[in-house]
Write a protein that holds these residues in place. Structure first.
Motif, PDB file in Angstrom:
ATOM      1  N   THR A 106       0.870  -1.178   0.000  1.00  0.00           N
ATOM      2  CA  THR A 106       0.000   0.000   0.000  1.00  0.00           C
ATOM      3  C   THR A 106       0.902   1.221   0.000  1.00  0.00           C
ATOM      4  N   PHE A 107       0.722   2.076  -0.998  1.00  0.00           N
ATOM      5  CA  PHE A 107       1.596   3.228  -1.179  1.00  0.00           C
ATOM      6  C   PHE A 107       0.944   4.517  -0.714  1.00  0.00           C
ATOM      7  N   GLY A 108       1.786   5.451  -0.262  1.00  0.00           N
ATOM      8  CA  GLY A 108       1.353   6.820  -0.105  1.00  0.00           C
ATOM      9  C   GLY A 108       1.343   7.508  -1.452  1.00  0.00           C
ATOM     10  N   THR A 109       0.946   8.765  -1.464  1.00  0.00           N
ATOM     11  CA  THR A 109       0.817   9.500  -2.719  1.00  0.00           C
ATOM     12  C   THR A 109       2.116  10.163  -3.158  1.00  0.00           C
ATOM     13  N   GLY A 110       3.144  10.077  -2.337  1.00  0.00           N
ATOM     14  CA  GLY A 110       4.456  10.537  -2.753  1.00  0.00           C
ATOM     15  C   GLY A 110       4.795  11.946  -2.324  1.00  0.00           C
ATOM     16  N   THR A 111       6.101  12.183  -2.192  1.00  0.00           N
ATOM     17  CA  THR A 111       6.655  13.507  -1.926  1.00  0.00           C
ATOM     18  C   THR A 111       7.711  13.790  -2.985  1.00  0.00           C
ATOM     19  N   ARG A 112       7.545  14.908  -3.685  1.00  0.00           N
ATOM     20  CA  ARG A 112       8.530  15.267  -4.713  1.00  0.00           C
ATOM     21  C   ARG A 112       9.634  16.098  -4.063  1.00  0.00           C
ATOM     22  N   LEU A 113      10.850  15.577  -4.114  1.00  0.00           N
ATOM     23  CA  LEU A 113      11.995  16.240  -3.495  1.00  0.00           C
ATOM     24  C   LEU A 113      12.833  16.933  -4.561  1.00  0.00           C
ATOM     25  N   THR A 114      13.052  18.227  -4.340  1.00  0.00           N
ATOM     26  CA  THR A 114      13.913  19.027  -5.214  1.00  0.00           C
ATOM     27  C   THR A 114      15.190  19.369  -4.467  1.00  0.00           C
TER      28      THR A 114
ATOM     29  N   TYR B  31       6.497 -14.694  -6.743  1.00  0.00           N
ATOM     30  CA  TYR B  31       5.403 -13.749  -6.764  1.00  0.00           C
ATOM     31  C   TYR B  31       5.629 -12.670  -7.820  1.00  0.00           C
ATOM     32  N   MET B  32       4.553 -12.339  -8.529  1.00  0.00           N
ATOM     33  CA  MET B  32       4.601 -11.258  -9.507  1.00  0.00           C
ATOM     34  C   MET B  32       3.344 -10.410  -9.361  1.00  0.00           C
ATOM     35  N   TYR B  33       3.481  -9.122  -9.659  1.00  0.00           N
ATOM     36  CA  TYR B  33       2.418  -8.164  -9.406  1.00  0.00           C
ATOM     37  C   TYR B  33       2.295  -7.190 -10.583  1.00  0.00           C
ATOM     38  N   TRP B  34       1.076  -6.706 -10.778  1.00  0.00           N
ATOM     39  CA  TRP B  34       0.855  -5.574 -11.674  1.00  0.00           C
ATOM     40  C   TRP B  34       0.238  -4.441 -10.870  1.00  0.00           C
ATOM     41  N   TYR B  35       0.868  -3.255 -10.989  1.00  0.00           N
ATOM     42  CA  TYR B  35       0.366  -2.036 -10.378  1.00  0.00           C
ATOM     43  C   TYR B  35       0.128  -1.006 -11.481  1.00  0.00           C
ATOM     44  N   ARG B  36      -0.731  -0.060 -11.165  1.00  0.00           N
ATOM     45  CA  ARG B  36      -0.847   1.111 -12.019  1.00  0.00           C
ATOM     46  C   ARG B  36      -0.550   2.354 -11.189  1.00  0.00           C
ATOM     47  N   GLN B  37       0.031   3.357 -11.839  1.00  0.00           N
ATOM     48  CA  GLN B  37       0.401   4.586 -11.158  1.00  0.00           C
ATOM     49  C   GLN B  37      -0.307   5.750 -11.812  1.00  0.00           C
ATOM     50  N   ASP B  38      -1.063   6.467 -10.997  1.00  0.00           N
ATOM     51  CA  ASP B  38      -1.802   7.630 -11.458  1.00  0.00           C
ATOM     52  C   ASP B  38      -1.528   8.797 -10.526  1.00  0.00           C
ATOM     53  N   PRO B  39      -1.531  10.004 -11.043  1.00  0.00           N
ATOM     54  CA  PRO B  39      -1.292  11.183 -10.193  1.00  0.00           C
ATOM     55  C   PRO B  39      -2.266  11.220  -9.019  1.00  0.00           C
ATOM     56  N   GLY B  40      -1.730  11.482  -7.834  1.00  0.00           N
ATOM     57  CA  GLY B  40      -2.572  11.593  -6.646  1.00  0.00           C
ATOM     58  C   GLY B  40      -2.960  10.274  -6.011  1.00  0.00           C
ATOM     59  N   HIS B  41      -2.518   9.158  -6.613  1.00  0.00           N
ATOM     60  CA  HIS B  41      -2.902   7.853  -6.072  1.00  0.00           C
ATOM     61  C   HIS B  41      -1.703   6.969  -5.720  1.00  0.00           C
ATOM     62  N   GLY B  42      -0.526   7.378  -6.001  1.00  0.00           N
ATOM     63  CA  GLY B  42       0.594   6.473  -5.795  1.00  0.00           C
ATOM     64  C   GLY B  42       0.441   5.276  -6.722  1.00  0.00           C
ATOM     65  N   LEU B  43       0.851   4.113  -6.267  1.00  0.00           N
ATOM     66  CA  LEU B  43       0.710   2.879  -7.029  1.00  0.00           C
ATOM     67  C   LEU B  43      -0.392   2.036  -6.397  1.00  0.00           C
ATOM     68  N   ARG B  44      -1.214   1.441  -7.233  1.00  0.00           N
ATOM     69  CA  ARG B  44      -2.301   0.596  -6.754  1.00  0.00           C
ATOM     70  C   ARG B  44      -2.234  -0.762  -7.437  1.00  0.00           C
ATOM     71  N   LEU B  45      -2.494  -1.803  -6.657  1.00  0.00           N
ATOM     72  CA  LEU B  45      -2.371  -3.163  -7.157  1.00  0.00           C
ATOM     73  C   LEU B  45      -3.555  -3.549  -8.023  1.00  0.00           C
ATOM     74  N   ILE B  46      -3.252  -4.108  -9.208  1.00  0.00           N
ATOM     75  CA  ILE B  46      -4.298  -4.556 -10.123  1.00  0.00           C
ATOM     76  C   ILE B  46      -4.562  -6.053  -9.925  1.00  0.00           C
ATOM     77  N   HIS B  47      -3.539  -6.863 -10.113  1.00  0.00           N
ATOM     78  CA  HIS B  47      -3.590  -8.308  -9.922  1.00  0.00           C
ATOM     79  C   HIS B  47      -2.216  -8.762  -9.437  1.00  0.00           C
TER      80      HIS B  47
END
Lengths: 117, 113
Positions: A106-114, B31-47
């Motif tokens: 489970t990831f956070g939304t990130g911090t952009r470091l300059t 183990y293998m994973y697929w994630y997608r990364q979108d602005p404001g969401h970080g990475l989220r697990l697909i399968h």
């Protein structure tokens, strides 16, 4: 459900100075792992550091160290002697112990470091 | 660096077309994973997959399917691509003795027009 919060969308630091990135998480589990990943402009996700929740000692990797406060559910990343190559997006991530099966990160939304030269 | 490659690295497609992304590893990890990364969401697990022919859903699995017929390959298929699936897709791998660390591939940038 577990959540990870990074409250600093952007941070900047002078080259050679020290910076701390914040991360908090919410979980009811007692056994878990925490990670910091770095994502430079190349988009590659690079593991920076890992912490096992059962270990009281804070993890360190060269110029990178963490301050793990289990009771406060806080996991901050300290970068010492900042270098231009440290400029990136940094993600905090959590996963439960594998005793529950193979669990997702489970990831956070990130911090952009300059880094300022 | 972990031996993980993704193909293609970039793809532009049209809404409604099927798309398959491939992840290939040379580490023999289970183990293998697929994630997608979108602005404001970080990475989220697909399968994810915990062995050959063994897969399970993640938190954003709608519209995606996966297959794993060999240890080294994990395929992600968008049956009928939609604009909401425009994203950067990452494959990750982990082993049973790596203290739960997941290592990531270089990513695939997908644009659905």
């Amino acid at each position: 459900a577990q959540t990870v919060t990074q409250s600093q969308p952007e941070m900047s630091v002078q080259e050679a100075e020290t910076v701390t990135l914040s991360c908090t998480y919410d979980t009811s589990e007692s056994d878990y792992y925490l990670f910091w990943y770095k994502q430079p402009p190349s988009r590659q996700m690079i593991l920076v550091i890992r912490q096992e929740a059962y270990k009281q000692q804070n993890a360190t990797e060269n110029r990178f160290s963490v301050n793990f406060q289990k009771a406060a559910k806080s996991f901050s990343l300290k970068i010492s002697d900042s270098q231009l190559g440290d400029a990136a997006m940094y993600f905090c991530a959590y996963r439960r112990s594998r005793d529950f099966g193979n669990e997702k990160l489970t990831f956070g939304t990130g911090t952009r470091l300059t880094i300022i030269p | 660096d972990a031996g993980i490659t993704q193909s293609p690295r970039h793809k532009v497609t049209e809404t409604g077309t099927p798309v398959t992304l491939r992840c290939h590893q040379t580490e023999n990890h289970r183990y293998m994973y697929w994630y997608r990364q979108d602005p404001g969401h970080g990475l989220r697990l697909i399968h994810y997959s915990y062995g050959v022919k063994d897969t399970d859903k993640g938190e954003v699995s709608d519209g995606y399917s996966v297959s794993r017929s060999k240890t080294e390959d994990f395929l992600l298929t968008l049956e009928s691509a939609t604009s909401s699936q425009t994203s950067v897709y990452f494959c990750a791998i982990s082993g049973v003795t790596e203290q739960e660390t997941q290592y990531f591939g270089p990513g695939t940038r997908l644009l659905v027009l």
